[in-house]
Design a protein around this motif. Sequence first.
Motif, PDB file in Angstrom:
ATOM      1  N   ILE B 780      51.510 -19.799 -53.426  1.00 24.12           N
ATOM      2  CA  ILE B 780      52.074 -19.042 -52.300  1.00 24.12           C
ATOM      3  C   ILE B 780      51.541 -17.615 -52.401  1.00 24.12           C
ATOM      4  N   ASP B 781      51.016 -17.134 -51.300  1.00 19.17           N
ATOM      5  CA  ASP B 781      50.591 -15.739 -51.228  1.00 19.17           C
ATOM      6  C   ASP B 781      51.813 -14.940 -50.795  1.00 19.17           C
ATOM      7  N   ILE B 782      52.361 -14.139 -51.723  1.00 23.14           N
ATOM      8  CA  ILE B 782      53.582 -13.426 -51.387  1.00 23.14           C
ATOM      9  C   ILE B 782      53.316 -11.976 -50.994  1.00 23.14           C
ATOM     10  N   SER B 783      52.096 -11.669 -50.668  1.00 20.63           N
ATOM     11  CA  SER B 783      51.789 -10.310 -50.225  1.00 20.63           C
ATOM     12  C   SER B 783      52.500 -10.031 -48.910  1.00 20.63           C
ATOM     13  N   GLY B 795      56.136 -24.044 -52.508  1.00 23.90           N
ATOM     14  CA  GLY B 795      55.064 -23.969 -53.513  1.00 23.90           C
ATOM     15  C   GLY B 795      55.659 -24.234 -54.878  1.00 23.90           C
ATOM     16  N   HIS B 796      55.130 -23.571 -55.887  1.00 30.58           N
ATOM     17  CA  HIS B 796      55.653 -23.764 -57.244  1.00 30.58           C
ATOM     18  C   HIS B 796      55.927 -22.433 -57.901  1.00 30.58           C
ATOM     19  N   ARG B 803      61.306 -23.469 -52.990  1.00 29.47           N
ATOM     20  CA  ARG B 803      61.318 -22.946 -51.631  1.00 29.47           C
ATOM     21  C   ARG B 803      61.578 -21.464 -51.788  1.00 29.47           C
ATOM     22  N   LEU B 804      60.566 -20.700 -51.463  1.00 24.88           N
ATOM     23  CA  LEU B 804      60.649 -19.257 -51.665  1.00 24.88           C
ATOM     24  C   LEU B 804      60.837 -18.580 -50.314  1.00 24.88           C
ATOM     25  N   ALA B 805      61.910 -17.818 -50.215  1.00 25.15           N
ATOM     26  CA  ALA B 805      62.181 -17.147 -48.943  1.00 25.15           C
ATOM     27  C   ALA B 805      62.025 -15.655 -49.120  1.00 25.15           C
TER      28      ALA B 805
END
Lengths: 416, 996
Positions: B780-783, B795-796, B803-805
């Motif tokens: 996951i690109d969290i930029s 993602g992981h 599940r990243l919010a």
Amino acid sequence: MKFSYLSLARQALGGHQGWPEQWRSPAPKSAYDAIIVGAGGHGLATAYYMAKEHGMRNIAVLEKGWLGGGNTGRNTTIIRSNYLWEPSEAIYGHAHKLWHGLSQELNYNVMFSPRGVMLIAHSHHDEQSFKRHIYANRLAGTQNEWLTPEQAKAFCPLLNIDPSMRYPIVGAALQRTGGTARHDAVAWGYARGASTLGVDIIENCEVKGIARDASGAVSGLETTRGPIATKRIGVVAAGNTSVVMAMAGVRMPLESFPLQALVSEPLKPIMPCVVMSNTIHAYMSQSDKGELVIGAGTDAYTSYSQTGGLHIATQTLEAICEMFPTVSRLRMLRNWGGIVDVTPDRSPIISKTPVPGLFVNCGWGTGGFKATPGSGHVFAHQVATGEPHPINAPFTLDRFRTGALINEAAAAAVAH
Amino acid sequence: MTGDNRVQSGGRIDRAKPIGFTFDGKKFTGFAGDTLASALLANGVHLMGRSFKYHRPRGLLTMGSEEPNALVGVGSQESRFTPNLRATQVELYEGLTAVSQNNWPSLSLDFQAVNGLFSSFIPAGFYYKTFMHPKGAWESLYEPLIRRAAGLGRAPKARDADHYANLYAHCDVAIVGAGPAGLAAALAAARGGARVMLFDEQAELGGSLLAESAARIDGKPAADWLAATLAELAAAPHVTLLPRTQIFGYYAQNFLAGLERVSDHLASPDPKLPRERLWRVRAKRVVLAAGAHERPLVFPDNDRPGIMLADAARGFLARYGVTPGARAVIATAHDSAYRAALELAQAGVAIALIADLRPNAEGEWPEAARKAGLRVETGAAIVGTRGHLRVSHALVAKRWADGSAGRGEAIACDLIAMSGGWTPSVHLFSQSRGKLAFDETLQAFVPDVSAQAERSAGACRGAFALSEALADGAAAGAAAVSAAAPAPVSVEGAPAAHGGFLGLSPPHGDPQKSKAFVDFQNDVTARDVTLATREGMRSIEHIKRYTTTGMATDQGKTSNMNALAIASQALGKTIPQVGLTTFRLPYTPVTFASIAGMSRRELFDPVRQTPLHAWAAENGATFEEAGLWKRASYFKRPGEDVKAAVARECLGTRERAGMMDASTLGKIEVVGPDAAEFLNRLYINAFAKLGVGRCRYGLMLNEAGYVMDDGVIARLAQDRFHVTTTSVGAAHVITLMEDFAQTEWPDLKVWFTSTTEQWATIAINGPRARQMLEPLVEGIDISAAAMPHLSMREGHICGVPTRLARVSFTGELGFEVNVPADYGRAIWEAIWAEGRKVDCVVYGLDVLLILRAEKGFIVVGQETDGTVTPDDLGLGKMIAQSKPDFVGKRSLAMPDLAREGRKQLVGLLPDDSQFKLDEGAQVVDAIAPAIGTSALGHVTSSYFSPTLGRTFAMALVAGGRSRIGGTAYVTTMQGTALVRIVEPIFYDKEGKRLDA
């Protein structure tokens, strides 16, 4: 005959042969100026005040069973007035004032006992809610105060404030002027008072239909004891209100639930006040006879059964044993149910209706006993004059169309 | 003392096993198999209690659970003390300690007996006519006195040392009562192969057969038949025998509740044993074989110690080998008392006289008595008694045809054994909602129409004779398993007994001047009942409540029929016209703790703990209640007070980063082709066009138009949403979703799964939040550019699916990591390790509430109370106006919800920046508001903000938004406080930090 020590002594010497009947048992007349449907506390109080304060003597109260046999004779008799909203404070406060002095007013000892009603807070949310009530009540001149757990225990030594409780007690709201009364005496006192003023109380008379004239206004009632003509009807039928109102084609915003209560065997005094926990649904006081009087929550489903489920009584006794651990070896003597009529905003309806001449007083839910004198007093005004008393003006049937609700449940019940 | 009144042999006691016990401190000896009642009687003790109102001396009236007089407190330790037990039901064990109750200074000298002298001034209902003046004296003077005088036993003062069990069971046939009818029913049903449960309240099964010395059943002595029957039943694998178990409640759908006394009768029970067991039994068929109760005769002073029911007197002899007197007068209107006379005479009791109310007595039992040489007078009434702590004389008189009686002749005696006949025990049948009918021949109410799959058998439906009861029971048992009734067993030596009398025994002189007791415990006399009718009490319910007859702890088992007969005579109506009061459960009293079972302390309600609870506990968390959840409030460090801990966590989060366990948040997976449409209809916001991977704050109303719940909703796929709710509202929201889907919109294809406990949810907030997560997240690109505020990605993290919010309830840059619950702690610790590198803090609910309030974010249940609309909160713009409908939309158009002057959410800044307002305090216009002043509104949230260095609050105020910039006052416990009304946002108004 006036009740007094003197009359009691005189009668004692005569072997009590001279006591008159406390209320007459007349046959229904063919017509009355007004008819109250339902001889519970509220209905009888209504008739009493219609006769006493509005001079209406040609009136009747119809009862399908025996007077005072519904929720009046089944409730746990808690009296308090520390409600949140101003209209509620007004009506319950009005009733509270009438409770003081009711025995003298009726010449009947209703045993009003202002021994204090304590509401237990079990969470931060409860504390916020109770303090909001206390602040609102103080502004309205209604007595209500906040207690720490230690102060609560000092007021009711039976109370468990051990932090090991599943829902530890964080404090309490106390209305010292709250208390209890003898429920049967309230019905009987009003019945005796009304009957003496000329009101016909007709038991074993079930309403089967509401007759209306060409204009749509009420013209009489069909009953199991024959038709009776009248132009004014006040329906005060608690759990059966929806059934009676449907006879006039009025659909009521009411749901009926069984509500249970139980008593223990009689004991020497251990419980000096009334304790209520809305959070875990336990309500307890001790009657003058010595029985612990315990109230439960309503069943989860609507029903007209006057026997509640064992699981509801179980939840209540779990809560009682948790809050008052030393009572756990005591025993349940009697368990019963009643049918309570509940409105969407948990406040009563005391109102005219779309049918001319038809008035209704209902929706008191689980807490109507405390309001009996006030409810009867303002509903008498409503039925006698056709117009609301200022105190019952907000409690319209119409509020469910306008949205002007008086939501007592919402402010207390929504946890987060 | 070992028992002066014990016969040498006979009975079911074990004379080889003496048992020591005390009553009121005095030592006595009984035998194994005794009850406290029989052992005291054997020792010549008749005085066992005092009545409720007049404190009259009282002895045993009965031998069973219907006993109204002999109530005692049992238990040597305070933590095992139980008041109000019937001595007839207390089984003797070594060391038993019993005390009498309701007397002062002692049982034999009770000063409150003075009440009896004033009895003519305190008739039924006297308290409704007095104690009214002066006003206020009731509560201050009279009531405390009455309360002290009232009550029976005293409650224990210590916490209960015992524990209690609950059991659930199912069976084909449940049989209540193990007398002849119940046993015959059990045999028939068991032989038919059914799963049978047989319940009886007594310690031994057998009922009346336990006292049966003469009859032969199936050619055997009754005791042998009983033993053989019990042996057969005990050997049958599908039969459960439950002695000491009273079925006390008969609910709908053949649901029975029973109380089993497990260890009260043991001297030193295994501590693992519960004291009592509550049985909840669902039965296909129920056979009620509950027997009958003997009725007292209602004559003046019929309550002295030594006056008891005839069959009880016989029973004490037959069961326990005790002679309850040396010289007896038998007062009866029923043949069965003759049998008692015969058996007592055989044991050496002198029978002074059998006084029978009936003009003739010609059944087999009376004949046998005459043949044995006993003196029988028919047409004879007892018109009074003498004696104080024990009866000394019976006054026997001729009964006249007009219903009165002559002057009594005093006959010396120390026992009056009386019988007014038998009342079928229809309590459970009536509880089951069955309809009763009045049998004119029997002069009793008997079961008529069953309401459930139930049948009554034996004496409880009027089949009194042993042969009838056995045949009736066998037929009922067979019918319950759809078998043909077996051939009747032969019965010899048990002739039928007839007779009976209801109401006031023919009096000599004015019955208003004497005390003829109807309800013994509550001291209700015949004249109280007639007084009630004179005063206009026409319904039996009114009579009961006015006199208190039938309201004592025996619930009228020995009194109801006599009271009813006296009332019906006074009212000039027949008994069925007057009718019965409702039979309510329980049949006999039931211990509170037995019903409550194990539900105490931590078992009172389930405790919900998050997957991160243990970590929080190990790291100094203080927890608070949130519904069933325990949530961490803050994490105090050694030496810190609450304020310091909260300040450290607030500032740490704002300045660097903070982590919080958000797992309690409700989570619901909403899936299906119509999922978006469904959410569109349920929430005020628009969801149809929400892009995959995006989140939106959702506000839910109830049908009345008021805010009910909120949460963030993420779209994971075209047909899949990750919905969050408030922590406490989760169960309600999913129930509501099901309700709408099933009843309002059954056409929509959508499904709901509660996933609250499937995910551990970790909130990471603060300027360094991204820095902490970056090393751990895979795929996951969290930029900021790739993952803007209000988005969700799958993602992981550390190799675990997530599940990243990107959401925030603090106003800081925020992420929410959802991982499968089992990985929660590992992932938390991994993130925490990264966090330590950037000086991250862990924060609790108290801090979250402050941080969100600084940003003006609402908490449902705090800023809302079920009377608040979206517009009241300043969230009106969220309403998707283009939507044709959503729950609550119609109500929002109601006049009151759209009117001017509604309460609106505003901010408050106290003039004294260090003074914290109370939540719930009222907002008013005046510094000293008069009583009755209407409030403008109330404070919903109030905190000290470490970030701002001052206090602040949110409030709902009438017309609030137009008052911004003005001032008001807020009530405090000491007076009012001046506040400035401001916008409800106190920090980072532009929201720049959020989008960092």
